[in-house]
Structures are given as C-alpha cells and as structure tokens.
Write a protein that holds these residues in place. Sequence first.
Motif, mmCIF file in Angstrom:
data_model
loop_
_atom_site.group_PDB
_atom_site.id
_atom_site.type_symbol
_atom_site.label_atom_id
_atom_site.label_comp_id
_atom_site.label_asym_id
_atom_site.label_seq_id
_atom_site.Cartn_x
_atom_site.Cartn_y
_atom_site.Cartn_z
ATOM 1 N N TYR A 158 9.570 56.159 25.890
ATOM 2 C CA TYR A 158 9.273 54.760 26.193
ATOM 3 C C TYR A 158 10.309 54.169 27.145
ATOM 4 O O TYR A 158 9.978 53.414 28.072
ATOM 5 C CB TYR A 158 9.222 53.928 24.913
ATOM 6 N N ALA A 159 11.577 54.479 26.910
ATOM 7 C CA ALA A 159 12.630 53.941 27.771
ATOM 8 C C ALA A 159 12.468 54.438 29.206
ATOM 9 O O ALA A 159 12.597 53.659 30.162
ATOM 10 C CB ALA A 159 13.996 54.339 27.217
ATOM 11 N N GLU A 160 12.165 55.720 29.362
ATOM 12 C CA GLU A 160 11.968 56.273 30.707
ATOM 13 C C GLU A 160 10.773 55.613 31.382
ATOM 14 O O GLU A 160 10.808 55.293 32.582
ATOM 15 C CB GLU A 160 11.769 57.787 30.616
ATOM 16 N N TRP A 161 9.701 55.396 30.610
ATOM 17 C CA TRP A 161 8.519 54.719 31.159
ATOM 18 C C TRP A 161 8.858 53.289 31.575
ATOM 19 O O TRP A 161 8.471 52.839 32.660
ATOM 20 C CB TRP A 161 7.411 54.705 30.104
ATOM 21 N N ALA A 162 9.589 52.577 30.742
ATOM 22 C CA ALA A 162 9.925 51.183 31.033
ATOM 23 C C ALA A 162 10.815 51.074 32.266
ATOM 24 O O ALA A 162 10.642 50.165 33.093
ATOM 25 C CB ALA A 162 10.609 50.551 29.825
ATOM 26 N N ILE A 163 11.748 51.980 32.402
ATOM 27 C CA ILE A 163 12.628 51.960 33.576
ATOM 28 C C ILE A 163 11.824 52.250 34.842
ATOM 29 O O ILE A 163 12.002 51.616 35.888
ATOM 30 C CB ILE A 163 13.773 52.975 33.395
ATOM 31 N N GLU A 164 10.902 53.202 34.739
ATOM 32 C CA GLU A 164 10.072 53.568 35.889
ATOM 33 C C GLU A 164 9.205 52.394 36.344
ATOM 34 O O GLU A 164 8.941 52.218 37.541
ATOM 35 C CB GLU A 164 9.192 54.759 35.518
ATOM 36 N N HIS A 165 8.761 51.577 35.388
ATOM 37 C CA HIS A 165 7.863 50.456 35.702
ATOM 38 C C HIS A 165 8.572 49.107 35.624
ATOM 39 O O HIS A 165 7.925 48.071 35.429
ATOM 40 C CB HIS A 165 6.669 50.465 34.743
ATOM 41 N N ALA A 166 9.881 49.115 35.776
ATOM 42 C CA ALA A 166 10.675 47.894 35.568
ATOM 43 C C ALA A 166 10.194 46.723 36.420
ATOM 44 O O ALA A 166 10.268 45.568 35.989
ATOM 45 C CB ALA A 166 12.149 48.184 35.852
ATOM 46 N N GLN A 167 9.693 46.982 37.620
ATOM 47 C CA GLN A 167 9.252 45.902 38.506
ATOM 48 C C GLN A 167 8.006 45.191 37.982
ATOM 49 O O GLN A 167 7.735 44.041 38.336
ATOM 50 C CB GLN A 167 8.968 46.466 39.912
ATOM 51 N N GLU A 168 7.261 45.852 37.118
ATOM 52 C CA GLU A 168 6.025 45.267 36.595
ATOM 53 C C GLU A 168 6.200 44.656 35.205
ATOM 54 O O GLU A 168 5.269 44.046 34.681
ATOM 55 C CB GLU A 168 4.937 46.351 36.518
ATOM 56 N N LEU A 169 7.388 44.818 34.619
ATOM 57 C CA LEU A 169 7.638 44.377 33.250
ATOM 58 C C LEU A 169 8.719 43.304 33.240
ATOM 59 O O LEU A 169 9.289 42.953 34.270
ATOM 60 C CB LEU A 169 8.083 45.566 32.383
ATOM 61 N N THR A 170 9.002 42.786 32.050
ATOM 62 C CA THR A 170 10.098 41.837 31.897
ATOM 63 C C THR A 170 10.809 42.126 30.586
ATOM 64 O O THR A 170 10.215 42.638 29.635
ATOM 65 C CB THR A 170 9.585 40.387 31.891
ATOM 66 N N GLY A 171 12.106 41.796 30.546
ATOM 67 C CA GLY A 171 12.868 41.972 29.313
ATOM 68 C C GLY A 171 13.433 43.360 29.133
ATOM 69 O O GLY A 171 13.941 43.688 28.057
ATOM 70 N N ILE A 172 13.380 44.191 30.172
ATOM 71 C CA ILE A 172 13.912 45.550 30.086
ATOM 72 C C ILE A 172 15.030 45.713 31.102
ATOM 73 O O ILE A 172 14.858 45.430 32.291
ATOM 74 C CB ILE A 172 12.818 46.601 30.343
ATOM 75 N N ASP A 173 16.175 46.154 30.609
ATOM 76 C CA ASP A 173 17.325 46.427 31.473
ATOM 77 C C ASP A 173 17.564 47.930 31.477
ATOM 78 O O ASP A 173 17.640 48.553 30.416
ATOM 79 C CB ASP A 173 18.553 45.682 30.944
ATOM 80 N N ALA A 174 17.678 48.508 32.655
ATOM 81 C CA ALA A 174 17.819 49.964 32.757
ATOM 82 C C ALA A 174 19.027 50.477 31.981
ATOM 83 O O ALA A 174 18.993 51.581 31.430
ATOM 84 C CB ALA A 174 17.924 50.371 34.233
ATOM 85 N N ASP A 175 20.082 49.682 31.919
ATOM 86 C CA ASP A 175 21.309 50.131 31.252
ATOM 87 C C ASP A 175 21.178 50.153 29.733
ATOM 88 O O ASP A 175 21.925 50.864 29.051
ATOM 89 C CB ASP A 175 22.486 49.228 31.645
ATOM 90 N N THR A 176 20.253 49.365 29.189
ATOM 91 C CA THR A 176 20.149 49.262 27.727
ATOM 92 C C THR A 176 18.784 49.689 27.180
ATOM 93 O O THR A 176 18.540 49.570 25.983
ATOM 94 C CB THR A 176 20.410 47.808 27.278
#
Length: 513
Positions: free
Chosen positions: A308-326
Amino acid sequence: MARLKPWYQVVTPREDLRENRPMDASEFAVHLDHIREGRETVSKDYSDSARFFDRTYMTESLLELCSQVVRRLSGIQVETSAVYNMATQFGGGKTHSETTAYHLATNGEKAKSWKGVDRILAKAGVPQVPKADVAVFVGTEFDVIQGRGGGGEPVRKTPWGEMAWQLGGEKAFAAVAQHDAQGVAPAGDALRAMLPSGPTLILMDELMNYVSRGRKTGQRDQFFDFLQNLSEEARARRDLVLCVSIPASELEMNPDDVRDHAALKKLLDRVGKAIMMSAGAEIAEIIRRRLFEWWGMPEDGRKVASAYAEWAIEHAQELTGIDADTAYEKFQECYPFHPSVLSVFERKWASLPRFQRTRGILRLLALWVAHAYQEEHRKASGELLITLGSAPLEDPTFRAAMFEQLGSNELEIPVTTDIAGKKDAHAARLDREANATIKKASLHRKVAATILFESNGGMSQSQAEAALPEIRLSVGSPELNLADVDHVLEGLVGTCYYLNWDRNRYRFGLTTN
C-alpha cells in the motif's frame, strides 16, 4: 506481485468479536467503583489486573502519570505531584488511567510481572510498586441523600465518610463520624485521623455529577471545602496521591454546572497538576490491543502495508495526506485498518460536540470488525485492509452507534436511500449493474460510504466535504485502477438523491440535489 493475504487471514479479532456477539457501548466505559467492589458484571478485561495490563497500551501520557504516582507513593517528592487533575475530551481515557493506578496500588509488588510495568518502574526510578491503601469515590455511584452502608455497616452520608470507611474501616470512620452526620467537611487533625499513615491513593471520578446533585441539598459547598482540605493534606504528605476526574460532558451542563466546573478546575490546578490523558498518534496501538489478539505486527501484515505504501507513493500526485517519508510507517502503524479509517475521526469527527475520542472510536470499530470478520469470511473476500468503504452501514446497530457520535440520526434516510440499508439503495444497485471489476469490489458502495464519513464531521465548511484526493486515497489499492473511482463518482452523482457536489468536492447531506 506476490499474493497478499486479506486482513482476516492475518490477524484475529478477540473472541467476542469473532463470534459477532452484540456489544453495548458500556463495554468501553470503565466503572471504577464496580471494579473496586468486585462486581460480577465487570468485564475481566478490567477486573483481572494482569489481563487489564495485557490489553492496555502504555501511552506516553499514561506512562507519565503512572510513574509519577508510583514515585509519590514511594515517598519521593521530586518530579511528581500530590494532586492530579485528569483532563481529556469526553470519552478520552481518564477513568481508564485511574483504573491503571488502582490496579498498581492495590497489588504492589505483584504488579511487577505485568506487561508494561517494567517501563513504569524504570521511568519512576524505583525497584517496585509500593502497595497502598486505596479509596475510590465515583460521583455517579454515591447518592447525596441515602449515602452508602447499612446492613451491618455504618451509613456514610458524605464522600469523606465513605472514603474513611474504605481506607480504615470502623476506626477511620469514627474519626469523622460526627462530620459525616452533620455534613461538615473535616480538616486538620480530624482529616489526618481518617487517613492511613502509609502510602495512600485516593481516586475521584465524575465529580460534576455529585456536585450538580449536591447543590440542591447544600452539600456542594462542603464538598468543595473537603476537596481543598484533602488536596492541602496530600501536598503536606510524602506518600499520598489524589487523582481527580471532573467531567460530565459539557453538553449536559446547565449554567450552574459550568460555573462549578470552572471552580473545580481552578481549585485543582492551583493545588496540583493538570495532566492531559491524550493518546494522540498512539490510538492505533490502543485499538489493536483492545480489538484483536495482538502480539505485534505479523509478517503478512508488513507485506500488505508495504504494498500500500509503495502504491500511495507512486500515486502521490493524485492523493492527499500521504508523505513519501512516512508512508511505510503510517500503513504499518494502522494495520489492519487503512490509515483513513483512524485519521478521519481525528481530522474531522473529533470536533463534534458528542464525539467520544477513545471510547467512541472503540465502540464503532468493534461493531465494524465483528461484522467485517463474519462477512468477509463468508464471501471469501480479498480485502487487504479494513477501509472506510467497508463500514457496515446496512447494520442498524452500527448506524445507531455512528449517529450517536455524530449527535443526530437525521442522516438515516440519506444513508439507507443512497448507500446501504435497503436492498434498492442506489449505490448497491449501481454495483449490481456495473462491470465485473467494479461489481466485485462493490466500488460504488465503498466510494459512497467514504464520502459519508469524510463529509459529516468537523465544524468548518472545508471539513464537511470529501475531496477527490481523499476519496482516492481511502478506496484505492495496489489492485485498483484509480480511473474506476472517477467513473464511479459520475454514476453516484447522477443517481444518488442526497449526494451534493461542487468541483470535485462531495457531501452527503439532508437536502436532495
């Protein structure tokens, strides 16, 4: 991608949730006086000391309180206080904290083997927990007219009479018997005569309930005097601790209550230490200990969190509330829940007047987990995490618990009409008519449920809506095409009666669109 296991195959809910037994909200409300009396109705999660510590996560604030209490009971006055005013939002863990101190003080050295006590002793800088004499006064349990006793025991009409009896039986009560009979607060030698000479812990909870009722009988003023006298005596002693919790909910207070609440707080803050019993970011660990057979993060859980973390980082531009470092840390600390499930309560619901920060979340999630565990086993579901979209809105008991935290059941018709609760609810119908991928994922229902949670908490306009990036984060997964979310939103907007939208911001409300 290697096959990831669904959450219900990785972690096991506690027994009553596995069996989907109906639960009452009172299960998560500690009754300290009932624990002291050893009532059979008290859950072993609270009455069994070792079990209580096994299921209690030692938050930083709880560790701080317990270590300071242990130091003071050990006769150490440095870096501690004699009086503590416990403060949190309604339902935020005050009584749970007092119960922790109760089990420590009543068991003494026996507590050393319990989970987390080693950390308390290390922080306190003492070798063991001193066994103490303990008195408990709970405002909701003490009648201002009849008091307590009878049937071979002396009748105690006042809080000081009741505490004296608990601390020293007939001898201690005799020291204040006249004060009890006349309703006059003891002071000086009389007060000291009712108190033990060794380590002593006095726990007072729900004071506003007693003060509000005592106002009509004239006992309010004497109770204030007693609390001040007792606080001053505690400060003069090396090994006496007084822990006090004031609330009633502010919603239940009349103007006299508000005045007395402020007066109690001022008194306690002057003679003691205000301590904020706040879980903050630790709420996830509290929930895992209380709802699951939790022995630490399982390896299969780590794999899901990492995916999930890898997916969220990959799609960070389309999401909110996700920081790559955490991102990795966030998904792991919330597992088996999606971070949005826990964060929505802190981000939005916590500001609602009736929301109970810890107890309310536990109640909702206990019902949620019990239902999801049964249903997802039955359907052989592949749900990797418990998400906002999986909320069992079709269950009337869950809806009632949710509306209780929202402070109103006015959304009953919008929920059952547009999301779930009726066979022909719009989101459910759209899923039945959708393509195989969306139908299998129940994506219309998940998106609609997510919008409901994101748009019905908070006091500001920006909080009372679900933004598209929030929705994508909550329902997205490594196995989902985010374009399907946009497609589903179009279908919901064109069908649901109570879904309002404006420029990629959505809200379920009471008016039709």
